[in-house]
Design an enzyme around this catalytic site. Structure first.
Site, PDB file in Angstrom:
ATOM      1  N   ARG A   1       3.917  -0.691  15.613  1.00  0.00           N
ATOM      2  CA  ARG A   1       3.006  -0.052  16.387  1.00  0.00           C
ATOM      3  C   ARG A   1       3.425   0.464  17.870  1.00  0.00           C
ATOM      4  O   ARG A   1       2.847   1.113  18.536  1.00  0.00           O
ATOM      5  CB  ARG A   1       1.861  -0.916  16.859  1.00  0.00           C
TER       6      ARG A   1
ATOM      7  N   GLU B   1       0.906  -1.236  -0.099  1.00  0.00           N
ATOM      8  CA  GLU B   1      -0.004  -0.005   0.160  1.00  0.00           C
ATOM      9  C   GLU B   1       0.951   1.204  -0.036  1.00  0.00           C
ATOM     10  O   GLU B   1       0.541   2.228  -0.748  1.00  0.00           O
ATOM     11  CB  GLU B   1      -0.777  -0.199   1.084  1.00  0.00           C
TER      12      GLU B   1
HETATM   13  O1  F6P Z   1       0.776  -5.819   8.298  1.00  0.00           O
HETATM   14  C1  F6P Z   1       0.858  -5.137   9.737  1.00  0.00           C
HETATM   15  C2  F6P Z   1       2.204  -4.151   9.693  1.00  0.00           C
HETATM   16  O2  F6P Z   1       3.048  -5.089   9.477  1.00  0.00           O
HETATM   17  C3  F6P Z   1       1.977  -3.871  11.126  1.00  0.00           C
HETATM   18  O3  F6P Z   1       2.557  -4.305  11.991  1.00  0.00           O
HETATM   19  C4  F6P Z   1       2.920  -2.409  10.470  1.00  0.00           C
HETATM   20  O4  F6P Z   1       2.685  -1.398  11.508  1.00  0.00           O
HETATM   21  C5  F6P Z   1       2.244  -1.983   9.217  1.00  0.00           C
HETATM   22  O5  F6P Z   1       2.006  -3.213   8.645  1.00  0.00           O
HETATM   23  C6  F6P Z   1       3.055  -1.124   8.293  1.00  0.00           C
HETATM   24  O6  F6P Z   1       4.430  -1.767   8.022  1.00  0.00           O
HETATM   25  P1  F6P Z   1       5.632  -1.116   7.658  1.00  0.00           P
HETATM   26  O7  F6P Z   1       5.771   0.114   8.441  1.00  0.00           O
HETATM   27  O8  F6P Z   1       6.646  -2.004   7.483  1.00  0.00           O
HETATM   28  O9  F6P Z   1       5.048  -0.514   6.290  1.00  0.00           O
END
Ligand code: F6P
Length: 515
Positions: free
Chosen positions: A262, A208
């Site tokens: 988180r 995303e």
């Molecule tokens: O899919 C869950 C997750 O891994 C969360 O734990 C995390 O905060 C989020 O996706 C975003 O991940 P990143 O900071 O690696 O893009």
């Protein structure tokens, strides 16, 4: 996490055998219950100042009486809470499935010397960049589109919403969803010539975020920005990947791998927050969090407010079968807090096995949900007062108002907050069953003196530690999140068309044009 299985099983057995007391009984048996069950955590109003501000947490309207507290203290001992807490702040492996420490405490000065030193250096680097941007080093910067998801978005979105009501040094729009509508809304609100892109991803691989990032760069280019890549700041624990993706090293703000997504608001993931509120305010936020760290590290058993909150959480989830817990912020500034807490608590503690892989001994994290008072009173409180679910509620409010209107607004807000807790507990008898309230419904009330940056940091750290304490009492690992992986993998299979899909998913793929 480090307790022995047998001792914990025995401690849970004692807890399950406790008699039930109503809230009315508990108050009747303890004249000073409000004082006995209230904790206050304080911090200097300004660094170095003797004047204090703080936060009180009133647990008196929970069903924790002396017997239950003693039994939870025995569980704390059996669970090896002291050793787990030392490991947390001492850089021990508290995330065994990934072989990692969890060093979010070090970001605000609570950790080993080496971790704190590293965090301070990274913070200083972020501070220099923030200040340079404020001084015009990257040209005129009026807007920032902060792209990230989950832990790389929820904290910044909450903090910016909470702390920029009076003034934002830069207008920040946090975009998380892959739905292009989210990014389009940010585009509409920003002038491409004066917009920075903050790209927040711990792993720098999240679909995303990377897709949104490409589209944001295209938007800059399509709108005449000469060097779109030069407008990107990367916030990540994978700096090599950011450089590989095309971000100049000087604009990559790293944070340690041992800071979980988180738990990362106080790391460089907080860059958009610092850009909006300034480094001084960002440091106030850290100071509020540090005050809670200090309390959490020093206080034992029931004296420890986040641990006491975990006792209440465990009591309701495991001993009273509550499947949800609700959080209502009686403050517009905290309206995104329930969203933030959902990830913190549900991604951390929504597990079915212990840290050593055995099945858990009872339910784990309840569903966290909530809203903002007084709005929620006119929408969902009916169920809290008269529904068949028992739902422990947290109320969160600021004694000082955030608005400059007639003080009547804030008085009515606070009066309503307190009235709801009182009503849930007292209930009301009536000859008409439809008009009767059972009462004996629990709540915990948080009152910050003022919802400023320090109080905000304190609230976040409080909930981080509450989540950790809950995990220790259940013997689970709060720092991994393997449950999110399967859906990601199947999405990739759908994308490639290579997968053994069930008939329902196949039919839906056809219907959605993905077949
Ligand atoms: O899919 C869950 C997750 O891994 C969360 O734990 C995390 O905060 C989020 O996706 C975003 O991940 P990143 O900071 O690696 O893009």
């Amino acid at each position: 996490m480090s307790g022995t299985g047998e001792a914990m099983t025995a401690a849970w057995a004692s807890l399950r055998a406790l008699p039930h007391h109503t809230l009315a009984d508990l108050f009747a048996g303890q004249a000073d219950r409000p004082a006995v069950m209230t904790r206050r955590i304080a911090w200097p109003v300004e660094p170095g100042s003797a004047a204090e501000a703080g936060m009180l947490v009133d647990f008196s309207k929970t069903h924790l009486g002396d017997e239950a507290l003693a039994a939870f203290e025995a569980l704390t001992e059996a669970a090896g809470f002291g050793a787990a807490r030392n490991a947390l702040f001492g850089g021990g492996i508290v995330n065994p499935t990934e072989g990692r420490a969890a060093t979010h405490g070090a970001l605000r000065g609570s950790g080993t010397d080496a971790q704190v030193e590293e965090a301070e250096a990274l913070l200083a680097r972020m501070g220099m960049l923030v200040e340079a941007i404020h001084e015009g080093a990257l040209g005129e910067v009026k807007h920032c589109i902060a792209i990230g998801i989950g832990g790389s978005a929820l904290g910044p979105a909450l903090a910016i919403d909470a702390l920029t009501r009076d003034l934002a040094l830069v207008d920040v729009h946090v975009v998380s969803n892959i739905d292009g509508l989210a990014l389009e809304a940010a585009f509409r609100a920003c002038d491409p010539q004066t917009t920075l892109i903050a790209l927040a991803s711990k792993t720098f691989t999240t679909t995303e975020t990377m897709t949104n990032a490409e589209s944001a760069l295209k938007w800059l280019a399509d709108n005449g920005v000469d060097d779109p890549g030069g407008r990107v700041i990367a916030l990540t624990a994978a700096p090599d990947k950011a450089v590989e993706w095309g971000v100049d090293e000087t604009r990559v703000l790293p944070f340690p791998e041992s800071v979980g997504g988180r738990y990362s608001l106080f790391s460089s993931i907080g860059f958009p927050v610092a850009l909006a509120i300034g480094m001084d305010e960002f440091r106030h936020m850290l100071a509020g969090a540090k005050a809670v760290d200090d309390h959490f590290r020093a206080a034992e058993g029931r004296a420890n407010a986040p641990l006491l909150a975990a006792y209440a959480d465990q009591y309701y989830t495991r001993l009273r079968g509550c499947q949800t817990r609700a959080v209502f912020a009686y403050d517009e500034r905290l309206k995104l807090l329930p969203d933030y807490l959902q990830q913190l608590e549900m991604e951390s503690n929504g597990k079915s096995v212990t840290a050593s892989g055995a099945p858990v001994d009872g339910p784990t994290a309840p569903v966290t949900w909530g809203g903002v008072g007084t709005d929620a009173q006119h929408a969902v409180f009916q169920l809290l007062h008269q529904g068949t679910h028992l739902i422990p509620v947290d109320f969160i409010a600021s004694i000082a108002p955030g608005d400059d209107l007639d003080p009547a607004h804030h008085r009515i807000l606070l009066m309503n907050c307190l009235a709801q807790g009182a009503a849930l507990m007292a209930g009301k008898t009536s000859d008409d069953p439809a008009r009767a309230y059972a009462g004996d419904r629990p709540s915990t009330t948080f009152l910050v003196d003022d919802c400023d940056a320090a109080a905000f940091g304190a609230l976040i750290a409080f909930h981080e530690h509450r989540t950790f304490a809950n995990a220790v009492l259940m013997g689970i690992n709060p720092f991994d999140q393997f449950g999110v992986e399967l859906g990601k993998a199947i999405a990739k299979q759908i994308e490639s068309g290579q997968g053994d899909f069930d008939p329902s998913t196949k039919a839906l793929m056809e219907a959605a044009g993905l077949g």
